[in-house]
Motif scaffolding. Structure first.
Motif, PDB file in Angstrom:
ATOM      1  N   ALA A 117     -23.323 -24.512 -13.618  1.00  0.00           N
ATOM      2  CA  ALA A 117     -22.237 -24.747 -12.292  1.00  0.00           C
ATOM      3  C   ALA A 117     -21.427 -24.126 -12.636  1.00  0.00           C
ATOM      4  N   LEU A 118     -20.253 -24.330 -13.309  1.00  0.00           N
ATOM      5  CA  LEU A 118     -18.730 -23.917 -13.234  1.00  0.00           C
ATOM      6  C   LEU A 118     -18.753 -22.576 -14.017  1.00  0.00           C
ATOM      7  N   ILE A 119     -20.136 -21.716 -14.248  1.00  0.00           N
ATOM      8  CA  ILE A 119     -19.699 -20.460 -14.898  1.00  0.00           C
ATOM      9  C   ILE A 119     -20.393 -19.466 -13.868  1.00  0.00           C
ATOM     10  N   ALA A 120     -21.371 -20.090 -12.683  1.00  0.00           N
ATOM     11  CA  ALA A 120     -21.978 -19.506 -11.383  1.00  0.00           C
ATOM     12  C   ALA A 120     -20.302 -19.458 -10.236  1.00  0.00           C
ATOM     13  N   THR A 121     -19.782 -20.461 -10.305  1.00  0.00           N
ATOM     14  CA  THR A 121     -18.726 -20.452  -9.366  1.00  0.00           C
ATOM     15  C   THR A 121     -17.431 -19.260  -9.569  1.00  0.00           C
ATOM     16  N   LEU A 122     -17.288 -19.827 -11.318  1.00  0.00           N
ATOM     17  CA  LEU A 122     -16.176 -18.568 -11.510  1.00  0.00           C
ATOM     18  C   LEU A 122     -16.416 -16.934 -11.851  1.00  0.00           C
ATOM     19  N   ALA A 123     -17.869 -16.660 -12.130  1.00  0.00           N
ATOM     20  CA  ALA A 123     -18.690 -14.954 -12.273  1.00  0.00           C
ATOM     21  C   ALA A 123     -19.129 -15.064 -11.603  1.00  0.00           C
ATOM     22  N   GLY A 124     -20.122 -15.298 -10.450  1.00  0.00           N
ATOM     23  CA  GLY A 124     -21.457 -15.870 -10.158  1.00  0.00           C
ATOM     24  C   GLY A 124     -22.057 -15.704 -10.829  1.00  0.00           C
ATOM     25  N   GLY A 125     -23.480 -16.276  -9.869  1.00  0.00           N
ATOM     26  CA  GLY A 125     -24.458 -16.585 -10.465  1.00  0.00           C
ATOM     27  C   GLY A 125     -25.778 -15.482 -11.476  1.00  0.00           C
ATOM     28  N   ALA A 126     -26.362 -16.145 -12.141  1.00  0.00           N
ATOM     29  CA  ALA A 126     -26.921 -15.172 -13.450  1.00  0.00           C
ATOM     30  C   ALA A 126     -27.704 -13.971 -12.980  1.00  0.00           C
ATOM     31  N   THR A 127     -27.788 -12.782 -13.548  1.00  0.00           N
ATOM     32  CA  THR A 127     -28.652 -11.810 -13.139  1.00  0.00           C
ATOM     33  C   THR A 127     -29.660 -11.276 -14.269  1.00  0.00           C
ATOM     34  N   THR A 128     -30.968 -11.565 -14.139  1.00  0.00           N
ATOM     35  CA  THR A 128     -31.835 -11.117 -14.793  1.00  0.00           C
ATOM     36  C   THR A 128     -32.262  -9.707 -14.855  1.00  0.00           C
TER      37      THR A 128
END
Length: 837
Positions: A563-574
């Motif tokens: 969750a923290l990574i998504a907030t800091l860096a944006g959601g994951a891309t596949t």
């Protein structure tokens, strides 16, 4: 044994020297400095023993202040303001130097002043920020108008040297500070053994941690991989394409790293490349009971745990750069100048950290480098428990927790504040703007509304962790030293995701973290730790309590990684993608010579394509070539600078293209004018780049340092190439591709060779070393010499050869050592140069 000198006579001499310098400095200014007399002298905790030995030599680092610092501060606000068009638009090291470093004129003035005062200038820096000097205490006394004395700390009984007054300089430009003038606060690693050990299974674990230990390591201790499982889980991010740097005052034994992995059942393929700064030899030292350095022992537990915990959280890193040096000023400045690692982990305090560190921390911010610092292991800050830079407002401070997981190697279950987590505030550091946000400081956490509060974040640090110390696997250790590299690894994961999303790396974390803390995503992004107290282990204070929201035990808490990574860096891309990086990211090349950098491609989300690389932004007279031009892993870039190229700086953009995907990285190029004499064109001639041997191509085991190999020594520096020496059938090689510029009239190869052997024959050349020139296809153009066990001699012998026949050609210089099945012969090479004119 030190020989005391007459304090009375020297005081008179210093006074006379000061009077003379003041009387004669008609064109100079007398610049007083501050904060060089240690606090424990000012408050009476330390007493005078006598004058320091006047013949003893000290190594000092003279720091110059930044230029245009007010403009830099304004720029930093924009860089970390999401509404600004400059948001996360970072500077290169060359751009920072051009805008904010001291002028060349001021820098040269300091160098000349130091030399005029009898100090030996041992090192200068490309960013004009630091001048390293060496001098006797007598010379230092006279240069800085002080009297260096020996004092004794009444609490620890340790003795140290320090000036009796603040330095004053008859210098026309100001200095920011002088590192190394005292050793009142020894460097301290922030890890330690727990109290009251008890035996559990086959391991000795602290009784303070044994009640609920849930790790998957020996005796249920925590492994680095357990921290990844607890704080990140099983997601796809590995830190691919990212470099993490580790700060250290101390070296380590490389075999201890292997011992750690074999004992806990882990493996790693991440390269660990040592960077020895300012002549540091890489040796490992230990500590006496009173905290003083003991050079006759080795305590590398800190160094080993730093490396394995960074990699445990980010097992796919491109590399770990392990910076080692005697001075934090020198090491930090080198990290900023290199600007390769975008995440930096430091688990040390004390030493020469202080006011002179701040400009470098600001450079980290400007360049998008995240610096994480361990706050210490003695609880609430007071004069007995605080080590700088643990309240510095320009870096991210990491405290400790006590973690419980859902079974061995399981997910996060619960967490409390660690009883020894360093936290609080000390006078002299104003509260930063990010801590003035509404909701940060309140009556529950009892934080200061005027001073900088620490920590900012936290992670597991209790006495349920392991390391290796001087060949011995050890359990029952803890400290914020463990928490900090874990956070560093997590931020490398976030940077990987940010880059994959087309964004910049995160840089200085605190503006984002504090806005998260007072925002709506806090409960999802952090584990809010609401119990625990950090009563100090010495001195006054009752400690702070961990409470809801921000507190002075755990900061905002530990990370809920995804969750923290998504907030800091944006959601994951596949989507399959790749990242591009350059090492080194800065090159300084003399006109008429060449330099190389390795361009690395790291795939994301099952990327399987080939990346074509190209260069743009080349100044006139500079050409670029790649080998190979397309790659799935690495390509070596060679920049060739013509003799007609104009001296100056440029930013070279490296572009990688694969189908519709395009990414770039940059290299800061500095061209320096040829002096009119010979130009040396071999890169990394003394192997001092360490384990990063590029552009040398060496067989395994050839690269050696004074700390990694025993039995041989370098000619100069700390690194060398050791071919053969096994006493069995074996072949070692060392080669480098070199462009000898056209238009030259001479080309002279020189190298230093040491040969020793156990062979007894006086007639048979059983083991040989050939020196050859090849073309780029591998065809031998000429054999310069062949040496053997019959040429064994004491010490190094210099060998020189005329390579004028190869002017205007691209050649491969190759050394080949061949050993038969009988007794050993070692061929040791160092300081290989090719000078053209």
């Amino acid at each position: 044994m030190q020989i005391p000198r007459s304090q009375k006579l020297l005081s008179g001499a210093v006074s006379l020297a000061f009077a003379v310098s003041a009387a004669t400095a008609t064109a100079q200014q007398i610049h007083p400095l501050s904060t060089h007399v240690p606090q424990i002298i000012r408050n009476g905790q330390a007493s005078l023993v006598g004058s320091a030995d006047s013949t003893r030599h000290l190594q000092l680092a003279l720091s110059l202040p930044l230029r245009n610092e007010a403009q830099l501060d304004a720029l930093l606000k924009q860089i970390y303001d999401p509404t600004s068009p400059n948001y996360h638009h970072y500077l290169t090291s060359a751009q920072f130097t051009a805008s904010y470093a001291p002028t060349q004129q001021d820098y040269d003035t300091v160098v000349r002043w130091a030399q005029a005062k009898g100090l030996k200038v041992t090192r200068t820096t490309d960013n004009r920020r630091v001048v390293d000097v060496d001098g006797s205490i007598d010379t230092i006394d006279r240069a800085f108008n002080v009297l260096l004395n020996t004092y004794q700390d009444s609490t620890t009984q340790r003795t140290f040297h320090a000036p009796d007054r603040e330095p004053t300089l008859d210098l026309s430009v100001p200095l920011l500070g002088i590192s190394g003038m005292d050793d009142a606060t020894p460097p301290r690693p922030h890890y330690r053994k727990g109290n009251a050990p008890t035996t559990n299974a086959s391991s000795t674990i602290s009784a303070e941690a044994i009640a609920h230990i849930t790790g998957s390591g020996p005796g249920n201790t925590y492994k680095p991989s357990d921290m990844r499982a607890a704080y990140y889980g099983s997601g796809p991010l590995t830190g691919a394409g990212q470099t993490v740097a580790i700060f250290s005052y101390d070296g380590y034994i490389t075999s201890d790293l292997s011992l750690y992995y074999s004992t806990v059942g882990m493996t790693s393929s991440v390269p660990v490349n040592n960077v020895l700064v300012a002549g540091y030899n890489g040796a490992c030292f230990g500590f006496n009971a009173n905290g003083t350095v003991n050079n006759n022992t080795c305590d590398d537990g800190e160094q080993i745990l730093d490396i394995v915990n960074v990699i445990g959280m980010a097992p796919g890193l491109s590399q770990v750069l392990f910076y080692e040096g005697n001075s934090s000023t020198d090491v930090l400045n080198q990290m900023a100048t290199d600007n390769v690692a975008k995440v930096i982990s430091s688990s040390w305090g004390g030493g020469d950290f202080g006011t002179v560190s701040d400009p470098i921390f600001k450079q980290f911010q400007a360049q998008g480098q995240s610096y994480l610092n361990a706050t210490g292991d003695s609880g609430q800050f007071n004069s007995s428990t605080y080590d700088p830079p643990s309240v510095d407002a320009n870096i991210t401070q990491v405290g400790g927790t006590d973690l419980v997981t859902n079974g061995a190697g399981g997910s996060w279950q619960s967490e409390t504040g660690w009883a020894d987590s360093g936290g609080g505030y000390v006078s002299g550091t104003a509260i930063p703007t990010y801590q003035q946000l509404a909701g940060v400081i309140n009556s529950s956490n009892k934080g200061s509304t005027t001073l900088r509060n620490a920590p900012d974040v936290a992670a597991e640090a209790n006495f349920d962790n392991t390391t290796v110390i001087d060949g011995s696997f050890e359990s029952g250790y803890g400290g914020t030293s463990y928490a900090t590299p874990r956070w560093a690894g997590l931020i490398a994961l976030a940077n990987q995701q940010a880059v994959a999303n087309g964004k910049s790396t995160l840089g200085f974390l605190n503006p984002s973290i504090y806005n998260i803390g007072v925002g709506s995503s806090f409960a999802a992004d952090f584990h809010d730790i609401v119990s625990g107290n950090n009563k100090p282990s010495a001195g006054s204070g009752s400690g702070f309590n961990a409470v809801a929201g921000y507190d002075l035990v755990t900061g905002w808490g530990s990370p809920n990684g995804p969750a923290l990574i998504a907030t800091l860096a944006g959601g994951a891309t596949t989507t399959p993608d790749f990242t591009l990086s350059a090492s080194p990211a800065s090159l300084s090349i003399v006109a008429g010579a060449n330099g190389t950098s390795t361009i690395s491609v790291a795939g994301l989300n099952s990327f399987a394509g080939t990346v074509a690389v190209s260069a743009s932004g080349l100044p006139t007279g500079v050409t670029a070539s790649f080998s190979p031009a397309s790659t799935t892993s690495t390509s070596v870039l060679t920049l060739t600078v013509a003799t007609t190229a104009v001296a100056g700086s440029a930013t070279i953009t490296i572009t990688g293209t694969s189908g519709s995907l395009t990414h770039t990285t940059t290299i800061a190029l500095t061209i320096t004018a040829a002096t009119g004499g010979a130009t040396q064109i071999i890169s990394n001639p003394g192997f001092e780049n360490g384990a990063t041997t590029t552009p040398w191509v060496l067989t395994s085991g050839v690269i050696c340092s004074t700390s990694s190999c025993s039995g041989q020594t370098p000619h100069t520096g700390s690194w060398y190439a050791w071919l053969d020496g096994y006493g069995s059938t074996h072949t070692d090689t060392a080669n480098q591709q070199i462009v000898i510029p056209a238009g030259k009239t001479t080309a002279t190869l020189s190298f230093f060779l040491h040969i020793d052997t156990a062979e007894t024959s006086k007639t048979a050349a059983n083991d040989t070393l050939s020196v050859q020139v090849l073309n780029t296809s591998g065809t031998v153009l000429g054999t310069l010499a062949t040496y053997s066990n019959l040429n064994a001699a004491t010490g190094y012998q210099q060998r020189t050869f005329n390579l004028a026949a190869y002017i205007g050609k691209t050649i491969v210089l190759k050394f080949t050592g061949k050993e038969n099945s009988s007794k050993e012969t070692s061929f040791v090479l160092d300081d290989i140069t090719l000078s053209v004119q």
